[in-house]
Design an enzyme around this catalytic site. Structure first.
Site, PDB file in Angstrom:
ATOM      1  N   PRO A  53      68.203  20.137  59.693  1.00 52.93           N
ATOM      2  CA  PRO A  53      69.236  20.052  58.657  1.00 52.93           C
ATOM      3  C   PRO A  53      69.869  21.412  58.369  1.00 52.93           C
ATOM      4  O   PRO A  53      69.216  22.457  58.531  1.00 52.93           O
ATOM      5  CB  PRO A  53      68.465  19.556  57.423  1.00 52.93           C
ATOM      6  CG  PRO A  53      67.205  18.968  57.953  1.00 52.93           C
ATOM      7  CD  PRO A  53      66.869  19.743  59.183  1.00 52.93           C
ATOM      8  N   ASP A  54      71.119  21.381  57.946  1.00 53.90           N
ATOM      9  CA  ASP A  54      71.812  22.595  57.516  1.00 53.90           C
ATOM     10  C   ASP A  54      71.420  22.841  56.058  1.00 53.90           C
ATOM     11  O   ASP A  54      72.170  22.561  55.137  1.00 53.90           O
ATOM     12  CB  ASP A  54      73.323  22.385  57.665  1.00 53.90           C
ATOM     13  CG  ASP A  54      74.136  23.612  57.260  1.00 53.90           C
ATOM     14  OD1 ASP A  54      73.581  24.726  57.294  1.00 53.90           O
ATOM     15  OD2 ASP A  54      75.316  23.448  56.900  1.00 53.90           O
ATOM     16  N   ALA A  55      70.214  23.364  55.873  1.00 61.02           N
ATOM     17  CA  ALA A  55      69.640  23.474  54.532  1.00 61.02           C
ATOM     18  C   ALA A  55      68.727  24.688  54.409  1.00 61.02           C
ATOM     19  O   ALA A  55      67.660  24.624  53.804  1.00 61.02           O
ATOM     20  CB  ALA A  55      68.876  22.196  54.193  1.00 61.02           C
ATOM     21  N   LYS A 116      70.476  26.316  50.429  1.00 59.84           N
ATOM     22  CA  LYS A 116      71.782  25.685  50.354  1.00 59.84           C
ATOM     23  C   LYS A 116      71.759  24.328  51.041  1.00 59.84           C
ATOM     24  O   LYS A 116      70.846  24.024  51.798  1.00 59.84           O
ATOM     25  CB  LYS A 116      72.851  26.579  50.995  1.00 59.84           C
ATOM     26  CG  LYS A 116      72.534  27.070  52.403  1.00 59.84           C
ATOM     27  CD  LYS A 116      73.055  26.315  53.606  1.00 59.84           C
ATOM     28  CE  LYS A 116      74.403  25.694  53.543  1.00 59.84           C
ATOM     29  NZ  LYS A 116      75.191  25.955  54.788  1.00 59.84           N
ATOM     30  N   ASN A 118      74.693  21.669  53.083  1.00 62.96           N
ATOM     31  CA  ASN A 118      76.030  21.695  53.654  1.00 62.96           C
ATOM     32  C   ASN A 118      77.060  21.268  52.618  1.00 62.96           C
ATOM     33  O   ASN A 118      76.850  20.313  51.856  1.00 62.96           O
ATOM     34  CB  ASN A 118      76.093  20.767  54.878  1.00 62.96           C
ATOM     35  CG  ASN A 118      77.414  20.880  55.601  1.00 62.96           C
ATOM     36  OD1 ASN A 118      78.399  20.255  55.236  1.00 62.96           O
ATOM     37  ND2 ASN A 118      77.431  21.686  56.648  1.00 62.96           N
TER      38      ASN A 118
END
Length: 298
Positions: A53-55, A116, A118
């Site tokens: 994940p973009d996390a 963060k 996305n």
């Protein structure tokens, strides 16, 4: 000319700088081959290629390694998407030194909380740190860089967090005052209206950057008209790669022989060209010639 200086010159001389998104050395090379001005080493795309994940899950070292592959493979500037800066001001300072040392021309950091999510994630948690906290990160980045042409891009997510244009402008001015060399204004609306409202009210001296993923119908002429100096096509290469690879793999799995596959595939020769495979043969011949001159080969 160094790519750091090159990126600054592009911003001064071109109506708008076009940046193509990449996720590894090959995609970065394709951005260069297709004559974009610069490469965006996007955290979303790089995370996706690791099936993560973009996390804020991947480490700075992992992202740095991908960016390093890009700078070693390409001659055009690389802009590294560094999310929230991998921590506080001390982390940002260390990050800038590392990215500058591998030849990256600019880094982008955003004013979100860590970890963060996305910006375009449906139902995502979009919270910002205080203006003061992010200004401290910008100051740390400014003090850490060795080359004054190295760009610090401050990305404000005020519109993503639905805090309004006025808050975005207030933050952007503070980030410029702290030493940011450009402002990236991001939006998740399906039209560019709030971005244009921001840019029309912007009276700062540093250039504005947009990522029109959510409003793809916007024209380059419109962006230029509204004082936008850089456009980043952040993830289109990733998305088309996903589609094409899924389609061809599905076909291959359901045919008897490869000649039955309808999906278009590039030739081996084009891949050899990208890899500069034939340069190896030339280098080997050159070495052989030198060895003959020195008497090692009769």
């Amino acid at each position: 000319m160094s790519n750091v200086k090159n990126l600054q010159d592009l911003l001064k001389t071109k109506p708008i700088v076009k940046v193509g998104g990449a996720f590894d050395a090959m995609s970065a090379k394709l951005v260069e081959i297709n004559e974009f001005d610069a490469i965006w080493a996007g955290s979303f795309a790089i995370s996706a290629t690791h099936a993560l994940p973009d996390a804020s899950i991947m480490t700075m070292t992992e992202f740095l390694a991908v960016a390093n592959n890009m700078t070693e493979s390409c001659k055009i500037p690389v802009i590294a998407d560094c999310d929230t800066g991998f921590g506080g001001p001390s982390n940002v300072s260390y990050m800038v030194k590392k990215y500058e040392s591998i030849g990256v021309a600019a880094i982008s950091i955003e004013d979100k909380t860590f970890p963060k999510q996305n910006s375009l994630l449906k139902g995502g948690k979009q919270e910002l740190i205080s203006q003061k906290e992010f200004v401290a990160k910008i100051i740390a980045a400014r003090e850490a860089k060795q080359n004054q042409d190295f760009m610090i891009i401050a990305r404000t997510e005020a519109l993503i967090a639905e805090m309004g244009v006025d808050e975005a402008l207030k933050r952007a001015h503070a980030y410029e005052d702290a030493g940011a060399n450009a402002i990236l204004i991001h939006s998740k609306k399906n039209n560019p209206d709030e971005v244009f409202e921001f840019s029309d009210k912007w009276d700062g001296k540093v250039p504005l950057i947009v990522v029109p993923t959510s409003y793809p119908s916007v024209g380059l002429d419109e962006l230029i008209e509204h004082k936008i100096k850089m456009v980043i096509y952040a993830n289109q290469s990733l998305r088309v790669a996903y589609t094409a690879m899924s389609r061809v793999l599905k076909e291959i799995n359901h045919v008897n022989r490869l000649t039955e596959v309808k999906e278009e595939m590039t030739s081996m020769e084009k891949i050899f060209d990208l890899q500069e495979m034939y340069n190896i043969k030339k280098e080997e011949k050159d070495i052989e010639t030198e060895l003959k001159k020195l008497g090692y080969i009769k």
